[in-house]
Scaffold this motif. Sequence first.
Motif, PDB file in Angstrom:
ATOM      1  N   ILE A   1      -6.773 -10.133   5.041  1.00 10.91           N
ATOM      2  CA  ILE A   1      -6.425  -8.672   4.380  1.00 10.91           C
ATOM      3  C   ILE A   1      -7.892  -8.066   5.087  1.00 10.91           C
ATOM      4  O   ILE A   1      -7.779  -7.183   5.640  1.00 10.91           O
ATOM      5  CB  ILE A   1      -7.403  -9.062   2.952  1.00 10.91           C
ATOM      6  CG1 ILE A   1      -5.899  -9.535   2.028  1.00 10.91           C
ATOM      7  CG2 ILE A   1      -8.390  -7.647   2.831  1.00 10.91           C
ATOM      8  CD1 ILE A   1      -6.414  -9.871   0.953  1.00 10.91           C
ATOM      9  N   ARG A   2      -9.146  -9.133   6.020  1.00 12.83           N
ATOM     10  CA  ARG A   2     -10.082  -8.320   6.428  1.00 12.83           C
ATOM     11  C   ARG A   2     -10.536  -8.798   7.881  1.00 12.83           C
ATOM     12  O   ARG A   2     -11.643  -8.386   8.298  1.00 12.83           O
ATOM     13  CB  ARG A   2     -11.102  -8.372   4.852  1.00 12.83           C
ATOM     14  CG  ARG A   2     -11.541  -9.634   4.995  1.00 12.83           C
ATOM     15  CD  ARG A   2     -12.739  -9.989   3.888  1.00 12.83           C
ATOM     16  NE  ARG A   2     -12.291  -9.652   2.273  1.00 12.83           N
ATOM     17  CZ  ARG A   2     -12.942  -9.450   1.389  1.00 12.83           C
ATOM     18  NH1 ARG A   2     -14.297  -9.517   1.201  1.00 12.83           N
ATOM     19  NH2 ARG A   2     -12.374  -9.755   0.490  1.00 12.83           N
TER      20      ARG A   2
ATOM     21  N   ALA B   1      -0.707  -7.913   8.058  1.00 16.28           N
ATOM     22  CA  ALA B   1      -1.350  -6.943   7.082  1.00 16.28           C
ATOM     23  C   ALA B   1      -0.766  -7.257   5.527  1.00 16.28           C
ATOM     24  O   ALA B   1       0.075  -6.271   5.033  1.00 16.28           O
ATOM     25  CB  ALA B   1      -1.512  -5.359   7.494  1.00 16.28           C
ATOM     26  N   ASN B   2      -2.111  -7.795   4.838  1.00 22.54           N
ATOM     27  CA  ASN B   2      -1.448  -8.030   3.083  1.00 22.54           C
ATOM     28  C   ASN B   2      -1.362  -6.518   2.905  1.00 22.54           C
ATOM     29  O   ASN B   2      -0.382  -6.083   2.034  1.00 22.54           O
ATOM     30  CB  ASN B   2      -2.927  -8.559   2.468  1.00 22.54           C
ATOM     31  CG  ASN B   2      -2.809  -8.226   1.290  1.00 22.54           C
ATOM     32  OD1 ASN B   2      -2.935  -7.496   0.909  1.00 22.54           O
ATOM     33  ND2 ASN B   2      -2.511  -9.692   0.602  1.00 22.54           N
ATOM     34  N   HIS B   3      -1.994  -5.636   2.924  1.00 19.93           N
ATOM     35  CA  HIS B   3      -2.338  -4.190   2.977  1.00 19.93           C
ATOM     36  C   HIS B   3      -1.822  -3.490   1.130  1.00 19.93           C
ATOM     37  O   HIS B   3      -1.998  -2.376   1.153  1.00 19.93           O
ATOM     38  CB  HIS B   3      -0.416  -3.318   2.992  1.00 19.93           C
ATOM     39  CG  HIS B   3      -0.527  -2.191   3.107  1.00 19.93           C
ATOM     40  ND1 HIS B   3       1.182  -1.440   3.711  1.00 19.93           N
ATOM     41  CD2 HIS B   3      -0.743  -1.074   3.822  1.00 19.93           C
ATOM     42  CE1 HIS B   3       1.122   0.018   3.812  1.00 19.93           C
ATOM     43  NE2 HIS B   3      -0.661   0.092   3.269  1.00 19.93           N
TER      44      HIS B   3
ATOM     45  N   THR C   1      -6.185  -1.221   6.820  1.00 25.55           N
ATOM     46  CA  THR C   1      -5.058  -1.723   7.512  1.00 25.55           C
ATOM     47  C   THR C   1      -4.640  -1.076   9.148  1.00 25.55           C
ATOM     48  O   THR C   1      -4.423  -2.240   9.917  1.00 25.55           O
ATOM     49  CB  THR C   1      -3.816  -1.446   6.328  1.00 25.55           C
ATOM     50  OG1 THR C   1      -3.725  -2.382   4.915  1.00 25.55           O
ATOM     51  CG2 THR C   1      -2.550  -2.213   7.268  1.00 25.55           C
TER      52      THR C   1
ATOM     53  N   LEU D   1       3.929  -5.551   7.116  1.00 17.55           N
ATOM     54  CA  LEU D   1       3.378  -5.046   5.986  1.00 17.55           C
ATOM     55  C   LEU D   1       3.644  -5.735   4.627  1.00 17.55           C
ATOM     56  O   LEU D   1       5.076  -5.470   4.416  1.00 17.55           O
ATOM     57  CB  LEU D   1       2.869  -3.575   5.711  1.00 17.55           C
ATOM     58  CG  LEU D   1       2.495  -3.066   7.479  1.00 17.55           C
ATOM     59  CD1 LEU D   1       2.711  -1.669   6.854  1.00 17.55           C
ATOM     60  CD2 LEU D   1       1.070  -3.459   7.931  1.00 17.55           C
TER      61      LEU D   1
ATOM     62  N   THR E   1      -4.972   2.371  -2.317  1.00 21.21           N
ATOM     63  CA  THR E   1      -3.758   1.430  -1.718  1.00 21.21           C
ATOM     64  C   THR E   1      -2.259   1.975  -1.910  1.00 21.21           C
ATOM     65  O   THR E   1      -1.628   3.028  -1.952  1.00 21.21           O
ATOM     66  CB  THR E   1      -4.012  -0.150  -3.019  1.00 21.21           C
ATOM     67  OG1 THR E   1      -3.399   0.803  -3.543  1.00 21.21           O
ATOM     68  CG2 THR E   1      -5.221  -0.326  -2.988  1.00 21.21           C
TER      69      THR E   1
ATOM     70  N   VAL F   1       0.977   2.748  11.286  1.00 22.53           N
ATOM     71  CA  VAL F   1       0.804   1.481  11.668  1.00 22.53           C
ATOM     72  C   VAL F   1       1.567   1.406  12.429  1.00 22.53           C
ATOM     73  O   VAL F   1       2.146   0.212  13.717  1.00 22.53           O
ATOM     74  CB  VAL F   1       0.980  -0.351  10.654  1.00 22.53           C
ATOM     75  CG1 VAL F   1      -0.166  -0.105   9.869  1.00 22.53           C
ATOM     76  CG2 VAL F   1       2.570   0.368  10.679  1.00 22.53           C
TER      77      VAL F   1
END
Lengths: 201, 378
Positions: free
Chosen positions: B192-193, B210-212, B220, B246, B286, B307
């Motif tokens: 995530i980060r 990416a959890n996104h 992201t 994603l 989000t 992305v």
Amino acid sequence: MKQRNLVVVSAGLSQPSSTRLLADQLSAAVVSAAADGDVELTVQVIELRDLAHDIANHLLTGFPPAALKDALDAVAAADALIAVSPIFTASYSGLFKSFFDVLDKDALTGKPVLIAATAGTARHSLALEHALRPLFAYLHAVVVPTSVFAASDDWGADSADGMLRSRITRAASELARELASREPVTVVDPFALTVDFKDLL
Amino acid sequence: MYGVPEDKERVMQFGIFSVSDITTDPTTGVTPTEGQRIQDIVTIAKHAEEVGLDVFALGEHHNEPFFSSSPTTTLAYIAAQTKTLQLSTATTLITTNDPVKIAEDFAMLQHLAGGRVDLMMGRGNTGPVYPWFGKDIRAGIPLAIENYALLHQLWREHVVDWQGKFRTPLQSFTSTPRPLDDVPPFVWHGSIRSPEIAEQAAFYGDGFFANHIFWPASHTQRMIELYRSRFAHYGHGDPDQAIVGLGGQVFMRKNSQDAVKEFRPYFDNAPVYGHGPSLEDFTRETPLTVGSPQQVIDRTLGFRDYVGDYQRQLFLMDHAGLPLKTVLEQLDLLGSEVVPVLRKEFAALKPAHVPDAPTHASLLAAKLENDSKEEVQA
């Protein structure tokens, strides 16, 4: 003149609030003291009341909504900070603490900070020394020696030349001195890697 | 009725990922038993294949209210009842699992599933879980780095001598079974980060997922940019040739007001963000999309704007206490109305030099080509 930026965080809840009134007097005094030292300040005031929902949401979701992110980024990028809280139940307000809880733990490192508080009675005044100062010491901020407390008495009609005024002036000159002695703050980009992966292996 | 795609149409992979939560349905007060939820997840995975999706990915957790402590067991059972579905994880804990056991379990699964296996590495963010496995969350990043380095080696070298900080040394160890056709399962690194994990994925030329779904798109975007530029830095290709996946989160009904009305109680009481931001705030901040299939199509196509061309899109569909019947209806909509359009639109936009989603077949073909080149040189 050198250019620097000052951010003021005010956690007052009522409108108008004496917390914001104190914050404004402090920032005006700092701007004036800084100007005497050849530093021109831009001032940004952050009212935590406007961000209360965002702060709670950040605590729950782990990320800041856009308006809160802007405020957190502004604090991180500030050359100096004034932080003013009402005293609730013998300490800073929960909203004030929650804002600094969601701030990056390194955001205040080495940053000059002036702490101040308001309350109904002078009996709360040492909350600044027992609650706010240790909070900012933990965050590695450079808290100026004079903290400014204003009780209802201090806002009386004859207070213009009183003790509060002299404390504000003294604290402001301390913060202005810290500001003048420092280079402008640079914010570290979390996506700018400083190590090669081979070194991590 | 769903238009199950030909292999050549699976340029980009679409699927679902489950965190395996057992959550009370806030509209009925009913909590499924573990047994029911475990059977349901098998039904959901099989239905994902039936509606023409490509991937089913399952999380790993070692605490209530989650059931999925043993993903390879579940995935093997699903593999036996499916034909085309790619089986993956979301995520496999590279921190608290022994990398030797990961190497063994997933190579075994890879054989049983005929190569339809990849996996996603994650660190896990539940502090108390680490000490249950003799680990410390403060060492999360170093554990992820050392453990994956060993896993990578175990799948590529027959006999391994190894020494590190976090597990007992290995002398003359061979992980069995060997990966199918000597092609290790493709690995995604999920985060995530943490920029370090994007860096790790880039270093190995692995995929980055990416959890996104929990963080704003701007975040992201930065993570993917970092991964792509470092992928190129380490010589695996151009930035736009890096392998990106994603997450996404949707709830659909034909009529978008119906979707909002039906999903709101699940959103408001959801385990992660419930009792926090409003559905409207979270939708804005989000990638969550609650509305008509067309709204989901538009929003998802928009991911590409920040992305770039990417290889895998997984949706979270079966969480927050949504009943099985609803989840299956969501998969019907995804398979019949959303994904066919996304396949066509994304494929039309993708330049030829951007790789397709990796599969066992594509990795095997690349290996054979590489082997024959080396023979010619020799």
